[in-house]
Write a protein that holds these residues in place. Structure first.
Motif, PDB file in Angstrom:
ATOM      1  N   LEU A  72       0.244  -4.486  -8.409  1.00 50.35           N
ATOM      2  CA  LEU A  72      -0.118  -5.773  -7.813  1.00 50.35           C
ATOM      3  C   LEU A  72      -1.031  -6.600  -8.708  1.00 50.35           C
ATOM      4  O   LEU A  72      -1.057  -7.825  -8.606  1.00 50.35           O
ATOM      5  CB  LEU A  72      -0.778  -5.541  -6.460  1.00 50.35           C
TER       6      LEU A  72
ATOM      7  N   ASN B  60      -3.444 -10.887   1.555  1.00 53.92           N
ATOM      8  CA  ASN B  60      -2.071 -10.402   1.424  1.00 53.92           C
ATOM      9  C   ASN B  60      -1.928  -9.340   0.342  1.00 53.92           C
ATOM     10  O   ASN B  60      -1.229  -8.348   0.511  1.00 53.92           O
ATOM     11  CB  ASN B  60      -1.132 -11.573   1.120  1.00 53.92           C
ATOM     12  N   VAL B  61      -2.585  -9.578  -0.783  1.00 54.54           N
ATOM     13  CA  VAL B  61      -2.473  -8.626  -1.891  1.00 54.54           C
ATOM     14  C   VAL B  61      -3.114  -7.288  -1.511  1.00 54.54           C
ATOM     15  O   VAL B  61      -2.529  -6.220  -1.733  1.00 54.54           O
ATOM     16  CB  VAL B  61      -3.111  -9.193  -3.176  1.00 54.54           C
TER      17      VAL B  61
ATOM     18  N   GLU C 101      -0.887  -5.537   0.938  1.00 55.68           N
ATOM     19  CA  GLU C 101       0.270  -4.892   0.317  1.00 55.68           C
ATOM     20  C   GLU C 101      -0.154  -3.648  -0.469  1.00 55.68           C
ATOM     21  O   GLU C 101       0.565  -2.650  -0.501  1.00 55.68           O
ATOM     22  CB  GLU C 101       1.016  -5.890  -0.580  1.00 55.68           C
TER      23      GLU C 101
END
Lengths: 121, 324
Positions: B153, B221-222, B225
């Protein structure tokens, strides 16, 4: 070019997959969970491929795939799962729902583009 | 530090003026897996600030005369009121007992010891800080699967993992944290990732092709995830589809106090903690950005039943397409 729907509750994943596919010239739309995905599949008869996560709120990806098969009577779209799940039981359930492929996260763009190339050609 | 992830340590705040005994205490820490942190000498007034800036401690080694005759006890009251979850191990001048203390004072301390006999301290630390066995393979694999997830990521960053450690602290690091339930036949609890928003956002800004400032939602969001990827890796490796816990099992309330950045899972057991430091390859002079990962197996912990899932031939490597 074929129309593709990306279904994932993570905008990070959606953005990345969409970026790869748009870079290859595909027309791509997005859905935030299985329920949203199902609605978009119902309303867009031109979709050729669904790339979907499994674990999502409201409706998971496998349930969405099963409903595509049972409710929409195989509308001619292919589905591949893009997920952290890697269990044989999950995959068997996916196969029974007519899923065509399985990619385990973390993914690479080449795998996505390769899968799309095989399934929409 | 980019140490192998197979030895657990625990950070302790050392409030002691041991003089000649300092070397003995240092050797003791080395032997028992304690990483000592010391304040400036006689900086009693600053101890609380030091305590508040270290949110991942396993305990405190306190001398009863730290800062002056008998002042260590007054300091212990402040510490205990502020961070009651941190065990305090009290070194006494002459006798390894709670003699001379009333019941409330004695209750603040996990044990009393003297430099003449550190076996009391050793036993108390093993019972309260190193009280849980974490399988070496589990610890090593968590470190490597998390590092790979973060690399995926944060592609422009090198990710270092420090030596994993045990914490008794219940303080939340930074402003952003994720939490996901982890359930198997041998463990039930939660995994958290914790980060400071500004620092972590700087990594996203650096990676942005358009040069625009990223929003906190993108960071959410990162990290979400990242949590998902780590959880998936853990599940594939350690959560057997056979013998999975049935639905409707016990739960306990999780209490969060935002004002105090405090989270309690209702358990006093030490938490397994990892610190990852992300270093931007494009900005080699920029400070590394830490992300903390904590595992709290507060609902079930049965390491004797720990097992990896058998490798199945049909499994494909992550990222590869398996066509049906």
């Amino acid at each position: 070019m074929a129309k593709i729907l990306v279904v994932d509750d993570s905008s990070t994943v959606r953005n990345e997959v969409v970026s790869y596919l748009k870079g290859k010239g595909y027309s791509v739309s997005e859905a935030v969970d299985g329920k949203d995905g199902l609605d978009k599949i119902k309303s867009d008869g031109e979709l050729k491929l669904i790339i979907s996560d499994v674990n999502m709120p409201n409706m998971d990806g496998l349930t969405m795939a099963e409903k595509v098969r049972s409710d929409l009577k195989n509308p001619g779209v292919n589905i591949i799962m893009l997920t952290t799940e890697n269990s044989p039981a999950m995959k068997e359930r996916g196969k029974a729902a007519g899923i065509k492929g399985w990619i385990v996260k973390p993914f690479n763009g080449d795998a996505i583009v390769g899968a799309v190339g095989k399934l929409v050609s | 530090m980019n140490a192998p992830c197979n030895t657990l340590i625990s950070k302790v705040l050392v409030l002691d003026e041991t003089g000649s005994g300092g070397e003995m205490l240092k050797a003791f820490c080395d032997e028992t897996g304690l990483a000592p942190i010391r304040p400036q000498k006689h900086a009693v007034a600053g101890v609380m600030a030091i305590l508040n800036s270290n949110v991942d401690l396993g305990g405190i080694l306190l001398y009863e005369d730290f800062g002056g005759c008998g002042r260590g006890i007054a300091l212990a009251r402040e510490i205990h009121a502020s961070r009651p979850e941190l065990p305090i191990f009290l070194r006494r001048r002459a006798v390894a007992s709670m003699a001379g203390f009333d019941a409330d004072t004695a209750a603040m301390f996990r044990c009393a010891y003297t430099m003449d006999d550190l076996s009391v301290l050793r036993g108390s630390i093993e019972a309260s800080v190193f009280s849980r066995v974490y399988p070496t393979d589990l610890v090593r694999n968590i470190g490597s699967m998390t590092r790979e997830s973060l690399r995926t990521l944060f592609r422009h960053c090198d990710v270092e993992v420090e030596t994993p450690y045990l914490v008794k602290d219940k303080i939340i690091y930074g402003e952003v944290f994720t939490m996901i339930a982890i359930e198997s036949a041998w463990c039930r609890g939660y995994m958290m990732l914790q980060a400071a928003e500004e620092q972590a956002l700087s990594l996203l800004d650096s990676a942005a092709a358009d040069g625009a400032r990223r929003s906190f939602r993108e960071l959410n969001n990162v990290l979400g995830e990242a949590t998902n990827l780590i959880w998936g890796g853990f599940k594939n490796k350690y959560v057997s589809p056979v013998g999975a816990p049935p639905a409707g099992q016990t739960q306990v309330p999780i209490v969060i106090n935002h004002q105090r950045r405090y989270i309690s899972f209702g358990s006093e057991d030490p938490q397994l903690c990892f610190k990852y430091v992300l270093k931007d390859r494009e900005r080699p002079d920029a400070p590394g950005v830490p992300i903390y990962q904590r595992f709290v197996f507060n609902l079930n912990w049965a390491p004797e039943s720990f097992a990896e899932n058998p490798t199945v031939e049909s499994f494909v490597e992550s990222g590869e397409l398996e066509l049906f």
